[in-house]
Design an enzyme around this catalytic site. Structure first.
Site, PDB file in Angstrom:
ATOM      1  N   ARG A  52      -3.979   1.263  -5.234  1.00 19.63           N
ATOM      2  CA  ARG A  52      -3.882  -0.019  -5.940  1.00 19.63           C
ATOM      3  C   ARG A  52      -4.771  -0.013  -7.186  1.00 19.63           C
ATOM      4  NH1 ARG A  52      -5.364  -3.917  -1.318  1.00 19.63           N
ATOM      5  NH2 ARG A  52      -4.915  -5.638  -2.738  1.00 19.63           N
ATOM      6  N   ARG A  77      -3.959  -7.966   6.450  1.00 23.46           N
ATOM      7  CA  ARG A  77      -3.236  -7.321   5.347  1.00 23.46           C
ATOM      8  C   ARG A  77      -3.156  -5.825   5.581  1.00 23.46           C
ATOM      9  NH1 ARG A  77      -4.590  -9.479  -0.587  1.00 23.46           N
ATOM     10  NH2 ARG A  77      -3.533  -7.505  -0.958  1.00 23.46           N
ATOM     11  N   ARG A 105       0.837  -8.688 -13.861  1.00 22.45           N
ATOM     12  CA  ARG A 105       0.254  -7.396 -13.494  1.00 22.45           C
ATOM     13  C   ARG A 105       0.772  -6.262 -14.368  1.00 22.45           C
ATOM     14  NH1 ARG A 105      -1.209  -8.705  -7.854  1.00 22.45           N
ATOM     15  NH2 ARG A 105      -2.376  -7.021  -6.876  1.00 22.45           N
ATOM     16  N   ARG A 115     -13.133  -7.613   4.122  1.00 24.30           N
ATOM     17  CA  ARG A 115     -12.001  -8.548   4.211  1.00 24.30           C
ATOM     18  C   ARG A 115     -11.099  -8.163   5.388  1.00 24.30           C
ATOM     19  NH1 ARG A 115      -8.413  -9.788  -1.021  1.00 24.30           N
ATOM     20  NH2 ARG A 115      -7.392  -7.799  -0.627  1.00 24.30           N
ATOM     21  N   LYS A 126     -10.433 -12.858  -7.021  1.00 24.82           N
ATOM     22  CA  LYS A 126      -9.551 -13.803  -7.707  1.00 24.82           C
ATOM     23  C   LYS A 126      -9.087 -14.909  -6.746  1.00 24.82           C
ATOM     24  CE  LYS A 126      -6.448 -10.637  -8.828  1.00 24.82           C
ATOM     25  NZ  LYS A 126      -7.016  -9.416  -8.227  1.00 24.82           N
TER      26      LYS A 126
HETATM   27  P1  AMP Z   1      -2.376  -9.116  -4.095  1.00 27.75           P
HETATM   28  O1  AMP Z   1      -2.395 -10.043  -2.935  1.00 27.75           O
HETATM   29  O2  AMP Z   1      -2.377  -9.849  -5.416  1.00 27.75           O
HETATM   30  O3  AMP Z   1      -3.466  -8.080  -4.025  1.00 27.75           O
HETATM   31  O4  AMP Z   1      -0.988  -8.323  -4.040  1.00 27.75           O
HETATM   32  C1  AMP Z   1      -0.657  -7.496  -2.938  1.00 27.75           C
HETATM   33  C2  AMP Z   1       0.504  -6.599  -3.314  1.00 27.75           C
HETATM   34  O5  AMP Z   1       1.654  -7.395  -3.624  1.00 27.75           O
HETATM   35  C3  AMP Z   1       0.290  -5.743  -4.542  1.00 27.75           C
HETATM   36  O6  AMP Z   1      -0.392  -4.520  -4.241  1.00 27.75           O
HETATM   37  C4  AMP Z   1       1.735  -5.491  -4.990  1.00 27.75           C
HETATM   38  O7  AMP Z   1       2.378  -4.538  -4.165  1.00 27.75           O
HETATM   39  C5  AMP Z   1       2.393  -6.833  -4.710  1.00 27.75           C
HETATM   40  N1  AMP Z   1       2.245  -7.742  -5.873  1.00 27.75           N
HETATM   41  C6  AMP Z   1       1.537  -8.895  -5.932  1.00 27.75           C
HETATM   42  N2  AMP Z   1       1.615  -9.465  -7.141  1.00 27.75           N
HETATM   43  C7  AMP Z   1       2.406  -8.652  -7.885  1.00 27.75           C
HETATM   44  C8  AMP Z   1       2.857  -8.684  -9.227  1.00 27.75           C
HETATM   45  N3  AMP Z   1       2.489  -9.658 -10.067  1.00 27.75           N
HETATM   46  N4  AMP Z   1       3.648  -7.656  -9.650  1.00 27.75           N
HETATM   47  C9  AMP Z   1       4.035  -6.667  -8.828  1.00 27.75           C
HETATM   48  N5  AMP Z   1       3.635  -6.566  -7.553  1.00 27.75           N
HETATM   49  C10 AMP Z   1       2.826  -7.548  -7.067  1.00 27.75           C
END
Ligand code: AMP
Length: 190
Positions: free
Chosen positions: A146, A135, A88, A127, A13
């Site tokens: 996740r 990360r 989400r 990654r 994404k």
């Molecule tokens: P991402 O970079 O989108 O993979 O997000 C990394 C982490 O941030 C996720 O595993 C969640 O812990 C938190 N996170 C990101 N976006 C959201 C969201 N929309 N709702 C809740 N937690 C989020």
């Protein structure tokens, strides 16, 4: 033009969102990036979010909706946005809709990136190597969690958007360029 990119962690994404920013002048709103920035800035929110993110859990809906609202209302988003990693949960999707109708905005395209989950483990490993482990949630153990969270909390929003009639599916296992072309086609060659 406002777009939502949906798909499990590692689906690509962020990569596709960056391309859309370059090609369409849209603003990428990644809630994950916003939270990582809050952690880097050492804010109270960042400190709270870090433990949740490291465990692979979701940050509370009201916090996420508040972060998005602040950005959506700013002038920088007037030309359109790509929502990446948000919504989400069903509550976030409903909160987004309420917010959008208040602001007078709408979502033009919802694009689901479908991937073979077994392949995600290799992608996340790559990654982690490429970013020098930037990360802390990019490892097999947290990815497993996740993915569980994705199935339990995020996948239920797919029927929500399917019912709205502007949702498309893209094969996220194709090359980055082919996925980008497929998305371009969905956007009407724009
Ligand atoms: P991402 O970079 O989108 O993979 O997000 C990394 C982490 O941030 C996720 O595993 C969640 O812990 C938190 N996170 C990101 N976006 C959201 C969201 N929309 N709702 C809740 N937690 C989020």
């Amino acid at each position: 033009m406002n777009i939502i990119l949906l798909g499990p962690p590692g689906a690509g994404k962020g990569t596709q969102a960056e391309k859309l920013v370059a090609d369409h002048g849209l603003v990428q709103l990644s809630t994950g990036d916003m939270l990582r920035q809050a952690i880097a800035d050492g804010t109270e929110l960042g400190m709270k979010a870090k433990a949740i993110m490291d465990a692979g859990d979701l940050v509370a809906d009201d916090i996420i909706l508040g972060m998005i609202r602040e950005r959506l209302e700013s002038d920088e988003c007037a030309n359109g946005v790509i929502l990446d990693g948000f919504p989400r949960t069903v509550a976030q999707a409903e909160g987004l809709d309420a917010m959008l109708s208040e602001i007078g905005m709408g979502i033009d395209h919802v694009i689901e990136m479908q991937v073979d989950e077994a392949a995600l483990f290799a992608r996340i490993e790559t990654r982690a190597k490429e970013t020098g482990g930037a990360r802390s949630d990019d490892n097999a153990e947290v990815l497993k969690k996740r993915l569980e969270v994705y199935h339990d909390s995020t996948a239920p929003i797919l029927p929500y958007y399917r019912g709205k009639g502007n949702m498309s599916v893209v094969d996220g296992m194709m090359s980055i360029e082919d996925v980008a072309s497929a998305i371009k086609e969905i956007l009407g060659g724009q």
